[in-house]
Design an enzyme around this catalytic site. Structure first.
Site, PDB file in Angstrom:
ATOM      1  CB  CYS A  45      -1.119  -0.064   1.010  1.00 39.35           C
ATOM      2  SG  CYS A  45      -2.552   1.258   1.105  1.00 39.35           S
ATOM      3  CG  HIS A  58      -3.701  -3.435   3.011  1.00 42.89           C
ATOM      4  ND1 HIS A  58      -3.078  -2.897   3.820  1.00 42.89           N
ATOM      5  CD2 HIS A  58      -4.305  -2.469   2.242  1.00 42.89           C
ATOM      6  CE1 HIS A  58      -2.912  -1.409   3.563  1.00 42.89           C
ATOM      7  NE2 HIS A  58      -3.996  -1.223   2.745  1.00 42.89           N
ATOM      8  CD  GLU A  65      -1.572  -5.905   5.125  1.00 46.03           C
ATOM      9  OE1 GLU A  65      -1.271  -6.410   4.180  1.00 46.03           O
ATOM     10  OE2 GLU A  65      -1.743  -4.705   5.450  1.00 46.03           O
TER      11      GLU A  65
END
Lengths: 207, 299
Positions: free
Chosen positions: A80, A189, A191
């Site tokens: 990001c 993202h 994650e």
């Protein structure tokens, strides 16, 4: 394996840490560039503005240390804002220099249709445009898979033929993955992208 | 194509009976955690967690609880309740929130939106608007300078708490007249939700969560007029909230209301309906949604 997550005071480090642990790797969250010497992989996360992130990286000595580490071949993944900071320059919060690790600039997304809303928030598909993507980061992940995005700015690589790895269809299409050697950046993202995100992180960690 | 998000909302209340017993924060985790684990395992698109008593109790956000929850949650997380200062936002993001929802402070000190957006990026600032249909018709509104004082660049001056209801002049929107409330829907503001949304956008908010107070929890459907009035007024994504009870309601909020995301609480907690089945339904009706065909996360 020792994954260093750079702590420069920007954003949600906990979810990055947990996601990497889920991938079976040891994580070190560090604010000290000297720790790059003992790392096998480095992740530059980040939520926030380009101006703030850029200033913090410079102040804390990361810029030069990262250039040296990457010259040694240390794999780096920017996520990001962390991806955007790989560029030469960004326009969020005024014109500011990035890390200059992948040639390009970061510009605000411009809607290409009256119904398009900015920020670009949510799940959108990621399409490879380079075999580097499918061979290095997207093994086991079908082309067009949804990842989670939340951003208003996007990376424009100066040399797309060399460094653009994947695109996402929003605002006419933007660079959702860039790469140069062992340096990668994802606008989404991983994650927060659940199983496919973890798969991508595992692929990165296998570099 | 960007997918329409289906978002469960968990309202989190500091229950009086539990407060005062030792380790009350752990008790609260005990109730929130299973719900979060379930939604995490089902790979929902996002989760919204709202502490609905923090502001009324004069408390800051409970960072510790978010820190405890976030390691179990790989779902993008929006956290609200008690945010009054930029420092509160910073600490919530550090604790594991991906976005923050700001309600009362968006009215009382809207500078927090600008400062938060400049520092952390617009994308993580969600302004949460709670609105109620006012008990007057548009033609009954009395002209008042109060709302016209609201400019797009200046701060909103909150009305006095003893709002004179006769001088209230919320802007007509759709078929009704709406007024924004703060403090978990307990305090009228004299502001129209459209005005507040437009102002929030101009200050740099990244999303609007709009909730109908009277529909919330009733499962009788969203207030589509309210939602549409907001989606037509701003260019940032709008999350519809308050009243969803069926998959058809979600569809209406998207198609009729123009929402980018549909939030619901009760329908996932008190019925057999699930976010996953909601997406099956929406997909069959032509709404782009994310289909996760990989195995779920085990934590």
């Amino acid at each position: 394996m020792n994954v260093l997550v750079i702590d420069y005071g920007m954003g949600n480090l906990g979810s990055v840490r947990r996601a990497i642990e889920e991938c079976g790797a040891a994580v070190q969250i560090s604010g000290n560039p000297d720790d790059l010497n003992s790392a096998t992989h480095v992740i530059l996360p980040g939520v926030g503005s380009f101006a703030d992130g850029s200033a913090r990286l410079r102040e804390r000595g990361w810029r030069d240390a990262l250039h040296r580490a990457i010259d040694r071949g240390l794999p780096l993944l920017g996520i990001c804002l962390g991806m955007q900071l790989l560029a030469d320059i960004g326009e969020e919060g005024g014109e500011n220099p990035g890390l200059g690790l992948i040639p390009g600039e970061v510009r605000r997304l411009v809607p290409d249709h009256p119904d398009v809303r900015i920020p670009h928030v949510g799940w959108n598909d990621v399409h490879y445009v380079s075999s580097i993507a499918s061979e290095k980061l997207f093994m086991g992940i079908p082309d067009g898979t949804d990842f989670y995005f939340v951003h208003s700015f996007a990376f424009r690589p100066s040399d797309p033929a060399a460094h653009l790895l994947a695109t996402t269809p929003y605002c006419g299409g933007f660079a959702s993955v860039v790469g140069r050697g062992a340096v990668f950046g994802t606008q989404f993202h991983p994650e927060k992208s659940q199983p496919v995100g973890f798969q991508l992180l595992r692929n990165f960690l296998s570099q | 194509m960007l997918k329409t998000r289906v978002i469960p909302v968990l309202l989190w209340k500091d229950v009086t009976l539990i407060k005062g017993i030792g380790f009350d924060s752990w008790r609260r985790i005990g109730t929130l955690m299973p719900a979060i684990k379930v939604f995490n395992a089902r790979c929902v698109d996002e989760l919204i967690l709202l502490n609905i008593t923090a502001t009324n109790d004069g408390l800051p956000p409970d960072y510790e609880i978010i820190s405890e929850l976030s390691p179990e949650c790989f779902v993008p997380l929006t956290v609200g309740g008690g945010i009054r200062e930029v420092e509160h936002i910073r600490r919530l993001l550090l604790a594991g929130a991906d976005k923050v929802a700001i309600n009362t402070a968006a009215v009382e000190c809207p500078e927090i939106i600008r400062e938060g957006a400049e520092r952390f990026g617009s994308q993580c600032i969600v302004v949460s608007i709670d609105a109620r249909r006012a008990h007057m018709e548009p033609d009954e509104t009395v002209s008042s300078s109060r709302l016209t004082d609201v400019s797009l660049t200046g701060p909103i001056v909150p009305p006095p708490l003893n709002t004179d209801r006769q001088s209230f002049r919320a802007q007509p929107s759709g078929k009704g007249v709406y007024e924004c409330y703060t403090h978990s829907g307990t305090r009228p503001t004299g502001l129209s939700p459209v005005d507040l949304a437009v102002q929030a956008e101009s200050y740099g908010a990244g999303e609007i969560l709009v909730t109908s107070i009277e529909r919330d929890g009733t499962m009788t459907g969203y207030d589509l007029d309210l939602i549409k009035s907001i989606t037509e007024a701003v260019k940032i994504p709008v999350i519809a909230g308050g009243g969803a009870g069926s998959y058809e309601h979600l569809y209406q909020a998207i198609v009729t209301g123009g929402a980018s995301a549909v939030a619901a609480g009760a329908m996932y907690q008190f019925t057999e309906q699930t976010p996953l089945a909601a997406k099956d339904y929406l997909s069959q009706r032509g709404i782009p949604v994310r289909r996760s065909n990989l195995k779920p996360i085990h934590t």
